[in-house]
Write an enzyme that holds these catalytic residues in place. Structure first.
Site, PDB file in Angstrom:
ATOM      1  N   ASP A   1       0.839  -1.030   0.336  1.00 30.94           N
ATOM      2  CA  ASP A   1       0.047   0.061  -0.290  1.00 30.94           C
ATOM      3  C   ASP A   1       0.808   0.899   0.317  1.00 30.94           C
ATOM      4  O   ASP A   1       0.463   2.286  -0.676  1.00 30.94           O
ATOM      5  CB  ASP A   1      -1.315   0.158   0.890  1.00 30.94           C
ATOM      6  CG  ASP A   1      -0.308   0.076   2.637  1.00 30.94           C
ATOM      7  OD1 ASP A   1       0.956  -0.521   2.379  1.00 30.94           O
ATOM      8  OD2 ASP A   1      -1.095   0.018   3.626  1.00 30.94           O
ATOM      9  N   SER A   2       2.075   1.512  -0.054  1.00 28.06           N
ATOM     10  CA  SER A   2       2.496   1.862  -0.222  1.00 28.06           C
ATOM     11  C   SER A   2       3.523   2.801  -1.810  1.00 28.06           C
ATOM     12  O   SER A   2       3.112   4.035  -1.736  1.00 28.06           O
ATOM     13  CB  SER A   2       4.846   1.629  -0.350  1.00 28.06           C
ATOM     14  OG  SER A   2       4.907   0.530  -0.989  1.00 28.06           O
TER      15      SER A   2
ATOM     16  N   ASP B   1       0.071  -6.568  -0.114  1.00 29.01           N
ATOM     17  CA  ASP B   1      -0.848  -5.785   1.457  1.00 29.01           C
ATOM     18  C   ASP B   1      -2.813  -5.676   1.228  1.00 29.01           C
ATOM     19  O   ASP B   1      -2.961  -5.707   0.297  1.00 29.01           O
ATOM     20  CB  ASP B   1      -0.175  -4.014   1.548  1.00 29.01           C
ATOM     21  CG  ASP B   1       0.833  -3.940   2.490  1.00 29.01           C
ATOM     22  OD1 ASP B   1       0.889  -5.077   2.996  1.00 29.01           O
ATOM     23  OD2 ASP B   1       1.823  -2.958   2.037  1.00 29.01           O
TER      24      ASP B   1
ATOM     25  N   LYS C   1      -0.284  -9.844   3.364  1.00 30.67           N
ATOM     26  CA  LYS C   1       0.457  -9.251   4.134  1.00 30.67           C
ATOM     27  C   LYS C   1      -0.683  -8.353   5.230  1.00 30.67           C
ATOM     28  O   LYS C   1      -1.302  -7.046   4.461  1.00 30.67           O
ATOM     29  CB  LYS C   1       1.670  -8.359   3.821  1.00 30.67           C
ATOM     30  CG  LYS C   1       1.679  -7.895   5.254  1.00 30.67           C
ATOM     31  CD  LYS C   1       3.708  -6.616   4.737  1.00 30.67           C
ATOM     32  CE  LYS C   1       3.269  -5.718   4.100  1.00 30.67           C
ATOM     33  NZ  LYS C   1       2.945  -4.661   5.129  1.00 30.67           N
TER      34      LYS C   1
ATOM     35  N   GLU D   1      -1.516  -5.729   8.357  1.00 31.09           N
ATOM     36  CA  GLU D   1      -0.513  -4.881   9.808  1.00 31.09           C
ATOM     37  C   GLU D   1      -1.462  -4.347  10.817  1.00 31.09           C
ATOM     38  O   GLU D   1      -2.811  -4.847  10.852  1.00 31.09           O
ATOM     39  CB  GLU D   1      -0.557  -3.212   9.024  1.00 31.09           C
ATOM     40  CG  GLU D   1       0.717  -3.084   7.996  1.00 31.09           C
ATOM     41  CD  GLU D   1       0.318  -1.444   7.656  1.00 31.09           C
ATOM     42  OE1 GLU D   1      -0.135  -0.917   8.222  1.00 31.09           O
ATOM     43  OE2 GLU D   1       1.113  -1.387   6.500  1.00 31.09           O
TER      44      GLU D   1
ATOM     45  N   GLU E   1       9.273  -4.226  11.373  1.00 26.91           N
ATOM     46  CA  GLU E   1       9.655  -2.062  10.104  1.00 26.91           C
ATOM     47  C   GLU E   1      10.053  -2.150  11.668  1.00 26.91           C
ATOM     48  O   GLU E   1       9.687  -1.248  12.271  1.00 26.91           O
ATOM     49  CB  GLU E   1       8.514  -1.961   9.823  1.00 26.91           C
ATOM     50  CG  GLU E   1       8.373  -0.338   8.903  1.00 26.91           C
ATOM     51  CD  GLU E   1       7.762  -0.098   7.800  1.00 26.91           C
ATOM     52  OE1 GLU E   1       7.644   1.366   7.168  1.00 26.91           O
ATOM     53  OE2 GLU E   1       6.910  -0.868   7.601  1.00 26.91           O
TER      54      GLU E   1
END
Length: 263
Positions: free
Chosen positions: A45-46, A84, A112, A114, A181
């Protein structure tokens, strides 16, 4: 080169052979990274920041992620494709399962998420249904406002222990990979030793099992000041392919990250 699977990542961990990971958002760059021997590609999602120009990853939608996942899936051949889940996909179990299923149908091979230990029920439900999960801990950019900015996590002993405990809990729930991270290098090593699944780091020191960077940082096109953990591998080289290969080699030989890239 062999196709990369979760079993192969586990073999890398047990052989203490570092593996390389890189973000990718389209077929062309996926082809270059795949050909360079990058082991894992992440549709992150970067993309909201490096492609769409947002100040955070929060505006990225599931449709955005699906579009870029399909592009990368068409471009890669051997690399494992991690994708993501966007912000609030884990708002409830039903939405989590639907969104993860959509990513898998689009070509994801590892999803992935978060968060922290509270994700364990969602991780359990996904793995029960055959969805491999990477649990992202430490600095989780979707929580940037809660953290008060992009800050190193786990500096205090209690915070570090919580991250270790969360990693263990999520692996027990079925997570196949942990991503850390922006944590101190010592914490990266501690999490690696605490779980029996591969641990990927970005700003987590040199002693995790794999390293990941945002592609734009690797080729030096990030606007503004790059993060401390990043390195421009295109500097002094004449092609993007050569930059990707240099990054891969630096990870494999433990030359990257160096001390100046660590916390």
């Amino acid at each position: 080169m062999k196709t990369v699977t979760l079993s192969r990542l586990n073999a890398f961990k047990h052989a203490q052979e570092p593996f390389s990971c890189l973000t990718a958002y389209d077929a062309s760059f996926a082809q270059h990274a795949d050909a360079a021997g990058i082991d894992v590609l992440l549709v992150g999602d970067s993309l909201g920041m490096v492609l769409q120009g947002h100040a955070s990853t929060l505006p990225v939608t599931l449709d955005d992620i699906l579009y870029h996942t399909r592009c990368v899936a068409r471009g890669k051949q051997r690399s494992l494709l991690m994708v993501d889940l966007p912000f609030m996909s884990n708002a409830d179990t039903g939405q989590l399962l639907r969104d993860a299923g959509a990513l898998m149908r689009a070509g994801a091979e590892l999803v992935k998420i978060e968060g922290a230990g509270w994700m364990h029920e969602g991780v359990r439900e996904l793995t029960r249904r055959g969805v491999p999960v990477c649990a992202h801990l430490g600095l989780t950019p979707q929580s940037v406002h809660q953290f008060g900015g992009y800050k190193v996590q786990g500096r205090e002993q209690d915070d570090a222990q919580r991250i270790i405990d969360d990693a263990r809990l999520l692996v027990e729930a079925g997570a196949s990979v942990i991503l850390l991270e922006c944590v101190p290098a010592a914490l990266g090593r501690a999490v690696r030793d605490a779980v029996d699944v591969p641990v990927i780091g970005i700003g987590a020191g040199p002693e995790v099992d794999g390293q990941i960077l945002v592609m734009h940082d690797v080729i030096g096109v990030t606007h503004g000041r790059p993060p401390r953990f990043a390195k421009n591998f295109l500097a002094g080289r004449d092609s993007i392919q050569a930059a990707f290969e240099a990054y891969r080699d630096a990870v494999k030989t433990r030359q990257f990250p160096a001390e100046e890239h660590c916390f």
